[in-house]
Design an enzyme around this catalytic site. Structure first.
Site, short mmCIF file in Angstrom:
data_model
loop_
_atom_site.label_atom_id
_atom_site.label_comp_id
_atom_site.label_asym_id
_atom_site.label_seq_id
_atom_site.Cartn_x
_atom_site.Cartn_y
_atom_site.Cartn_z
N PHE A 135 47.65 41.99 26.82
CA PHE A 135 48.43 42.40 28.00
C PHE A 135 49.86 41.93 27.79
O PHE A 135 50.11 40.73 27.67
CB PHE A 135 47.80 41.70 29.21
CG PHE A 135 48.38 41.97 30.56
CD1 PHE A 135 48.06 43.12 31.27
CD2 PHE A 135 49.22 41.03 31.17
CE1 PHE A 135 48.55 43.32 32.55
CE2 PHE A 135 49.71 41.24 32.45
CZ PHE A 135 49.38 42.39 33.14
N ARG B 239 43.69 36.54 37.91
CA ARG B 239 43.78 35.18 38.47
C ARG B 239 42.39 34.66 38.88
O ARG B 239 42.17 33.44 38.88
CB ARG B 239 44.77 35.17 39.65
CG ARG B 239 46.20 35.31 39.14
CD ARG B 239 47.24 35.62 40.18
NE ARG B 239 48.54 35.82 39.50
CZ ARG B 239 49.60 36.39 40.06
NH1 ARG B 239 49.55 36.83 41.30
NH2 ARG B 239 50.72 36.52 39.36
N ARG C 47 27.94 3.45 30.13
CA ARG C 47 28.94 2.42 29.86
C ARG C 47 28.80 1.27 30.86
O ARG C 47 28.71 1.51 32.07
CB ARG C 47 30.33 3.07 29.97
CG ARG C 47 31.49 2.11 29.94
CD ARG C 47 31.79 1.63 28.54
NE ARG C 47 32.96 0.76 28.53
CZ ARG C 47 33.23 -0.08 27.55
NH1 ARG C 47 32.41 -0.18 26.51
NH2 ARG C 47 34.31 -0.81 27.59
N GLU D 75 49.34 33.44 33.95
CA GLU D 75 48.97 34.40 35.01
C GLU D 75 49.59 34.01 36.35
O GLU D 75 48.98 34.18 37.42
CB GLU D 75 47.46 34.61 35.06
CG GLU D 75 46.99 35.18 33.72
CD GLU D 75 45.72 35.96 33.74
OE1 GLU D 75 45.36 36.50 34.80
OE2 GLU D 75 45.09 36.07 32.68
N1 CAA Z 1 49.17 44.78 44.17
C1 CAA Z 1 49.81 45.96 44.41
N2 CAA Z 1 51.14 46.04 44.65
C2 CAA Z 1 51.84 44.89 44.65
C3 CAA Z 1 51.24 43.64 44.41
C4 CAA Z 1 49.84 43.61 44.20
N3 CAA Z 1 49.20 42.45 43.98
N4 CAA Z 1 52.20 42.67 44.48
C5 CAA Z 1 53.36 43.29 44.75
N5 CAA Z 1 53.13 44.63 44.84
C6 CAA Z 1 54.12 45.66 45.18
C7 CAA Z 1 54.74 45.35 46.55
O1 CAA Z 1 53.95 45.88 47.60
C8 CAA Z 1 56.08 46.02 46.45
O2 CAA Z 1 55.90 47.41 46.64
P1 CAA Z 1 56.90 48.26 47.59
O3 CAA Z 1 58.27 48.01 47.03
O4 CAA Z 1 56.42 49.65 47.43
O5 CAA Z 1 56.73 47.67 48.95
C9 CAA Z 1 56.45 45.81 44.98
O6 CAA Z 1 55.22 45.60 44.29
C10 CAA Z 1 57.37 44.62 44.77
O7 CAA Z 1 56.75 43.48 45.31
P2 CAA Z 1 57.54 42.11 45.51
O8 CAA Z 1 58.81 42.39 46.26
O9 CAA Z 1 56.59 41.10 46.06
O10 CAA Z 1 57.93 41.75 43.99
P3 CAA Z 1 58.78 40.56 43.38
O11 CAA Z 1 59.69 41.10 42.34
O12 CAA Z 1 59.34 39.72 44.47
O13 CAA Z 1 57.67 39.73 42.55
C11 CAA Z 1 55.99 38.05 42.23
C12 CAA Z 1 56.58 39.18 43.11
C13 CAA Z 1 54.73 37.62 42.96
C14 CAA Z 1 56.93 36.88 42.08
C15 CAA Z 1 55.63 38.64 40.82
O14 CAA Z 1 56.81 38.88 40.05
C16 CAA Z 1 54.70 37.74 40.01
O15 CAA Z 1 53.49 37.76 40.23
N6 CAA Z 1 55.24 36.97 39.05
C17 CAA Z 1 54.41 36.20 38.10
C18 CAA Z 1 54.10 37.02 36.89
C19 CAA Z 1 52.86 36.57 36.20
O16 CAA Z 1 51.86 36.20 36.81
N7 CAA Z 1 52.89 36.66 34.89
C20 CAA Z 1 51.75 36.35 34.10
C21 CAA Z 1 51.85 37.01 32.76
S1 CAA Z 1 50.31 37.46 32.05
C22 CAA Z 1 49.64 36.06 31.40
O17 CAA Z 1 50.02 34.96 31.69
C23 CAA Z 1 48.48 36.33 30.53
C24 CAA Z 1 47.99 35.19 29.72
O18 CAA Z 1 48.67 34.58 28.92
C25 CAA Z 1 46.58 34.82 29.84
#
Ligand code: CAA
Length: 380
Positions: free
Chosen positions: A123, A243, A268, A363
């Site tokens: 991903f 998550r 222990r 995540e």
């Molecule tokens: N499901 C569906 N839609 C969603 C959503 C969800 N869970 N969360 C947000 N949206 C939609 C909102 O409804 C909004 O839509 P509209 O504009 O149409 O209303 C749009 O997305 C924007 O939402 P936000 O304004 O809340 O977005 P934001 O830019 O403020 O970001 C955040 C929100 C929660 C901070 C997000 O950026 C986030 O989760 N950041 C963390 C990223 C993360 O978890 N990265 C992990 C990488 S993968 C990984 O780690 C894998 C690994 O190594 C194992």
């Protein structure tokens, strides 16, 4: 309210517990020390259906539910946290979005071979300047005829060094912000897909991650996943499921530390009696037991909501936040029970305390989970 598992869920949990006891626990310390990817064990996970637990059988998955997935993640991570995250990425971050957003043709090409362990997925969301602020994507995809040309980079891509395909997030319309993000399905042997060597990390050392560069990488338009401009929602909804997996991983790591500390406390002796007879130790064990159960209930609730197909962003964030911070506390307390021996490589508890730490970071950090929970609470 019913806390009984179904016979299938109980069987799956038992099978995973046995697999962990026989195939993971005897090797996990060595894999960690040698930073060795457990390729054989991962292949066996595929054969047992554990790489696509909640994918329907018609697509080669185990056809079970998200509670079953959480149970399996806890048991496998209890045996080896690195194997746990490898499994979690393929289940939650790769197969789940392909199943949910993929066309029939995409599922034939990008789901079927990835459910049985023949191939592994990853991903690609995180970038050097787009970690917590996931919408700040810099990787660019420009449409030219019936294909896109992709340039940019990703980092910390779990399974990146070994994956056969990636769910890749790119910017196709930077002026539209998060509505300009598009997801693609890309085989990792595509020309222009360049992986760096595996990252060196504090914990989960047997899980491999790396940076990836895209240099004029050409991807057919038919590989867009979920429609142009829908990438941010694909990413966020996928992470709602991911998550749950990481929360269950944190739970498994903490349970390993707790069970080992419990056994050690009976053997222990200090001041002429087992350390478990000292209230200082017994109270630590009691607190660990409570926190483990509390985390498990949050994980199961989020998984049940995902089964029902309702939005579970807040509940997944709560489960991930609590379980990961709990895992940090429990593994460190377990190390304290071991005293000086806990700091030694002769026991596994030091590895558990290192492995737990990542669950507060990937995540979505704990701070991001609090943002998601607070936003939901404030919306009412
Ligand atoms: N499901 C569906 N839609 C969603 C959503 C969800 N869970 N969360 C947000 N949206 C939609 C909102 O409804 C909004 O839509 P509209 O504009 O149409 O209303 C749009 O997305 C924007 O939402 P936000 O304004 O809340 O977005 P934001 O830019 O403020 O970001 C955040 C929100 C929660 C901070 C997000 O950026 C986030 O989760 N950041 C963390 C990223 C993360 O978890 N990265 C992990 C990488 S993968 C990984 O780690 C894998 C690994 O190594 C194992």
């Amino acid at each position: 309210m019913d806390f009984e598992l179904s016979p299938e869920q109980s069987q799956l949990r038992e099978m995973c517990r046995e697999f962990a006891a026989n195939e993971l626990i005897p090797h996990a310390r060595k894999w960690d020390e040698e930073h060795r990817f457990p390729a054989e064990a991962v292949k066996k996970l595929g054969e047992l259906g554990l790489l696509a637990i909640a994918v329907p059988t018609e697509w080669g998955g185990a056809g079970m539910d998200n509670v079953a997935y959480a149970l399996a993640m806890e048991e496998i991570s209890r045996g080896c946290a690195s194997t746990g995250v490898t499994m979690s990425v393929n289940n939650s971050l790769y197969c789940d979005p392909v199943l949910k957003y993929g066309t029939e043709a995409q599922k034939r090409e990008f789901l079927l071979p990835y459910t049985a362990g023949e191939r592994l997925g990853c991903f690609g969301l995180t970038e050097p300047e787009a970690g917590s602020d996931a919408a700040a994507q810099k990787t660019i995809a420009v449409k030219k005829g019936d294909q896109y040309v992709i340039n940019g980079s990703k980092n910390w891509i779990t399974n990146g060094p070994v994956a056969d395909a990636i769910v890749l997030f790119t910017m196709t319309a930077p002026e539209k912000g998060n509505k300009g993000i598009t997801a693609f399905l890309v085989p990792t042997d595509t020309p222009g897909f360049v992986r760096m060597k595996p990252d060196r990390k504090l914990g989960i050392c047997a899980s491999q991650s790396c940076s990836i560069y895209f240099e004029d990488m050409k991807v057919p338009a038919r590989n867009v996943l979920g429609g142009e401009g829908s990438g941010f929602k694909v990413a966020m909804s996928t992470l709602d499921g991911g998550r749950i997996g990481i929360a269950a991983q944190a739970l498994g790591i903490a349970r390993a530390a707790y069970e080992e500390a419990l056994a050690y406390s009976k053997e222990r002796k200090t001041f002429g009696r087992p350390i478990a007879d000292h209230q200082a130790i017994a109270f630590m064990l009691a607190d660990m037991a409570v926190e483990l159960d509390a985390a498990r209930l949050l994980v199961w609730r989020a998984a049940l909501l995902k089964n029902q197909g309702v939005r579970h962003s807040k509940e997944s964030a709560m489960a991930k936040l609590y379980a990961s911070e709990m895992s940090h506390r429990v593994t460190h307390r377990a190390l304290q029970v071991y005293g000086g021996y806990g700091y030694s490589k002769e026991f596994d508890v030091e590895r558990h305390s290192r492995d737990a730490r990542i669950t507060e970071l990937y995540e979505g950090t704990s701070e991001i989970q609090r943002i998601v929970i607070a936003a939901s609470a404030l919306k009412g």
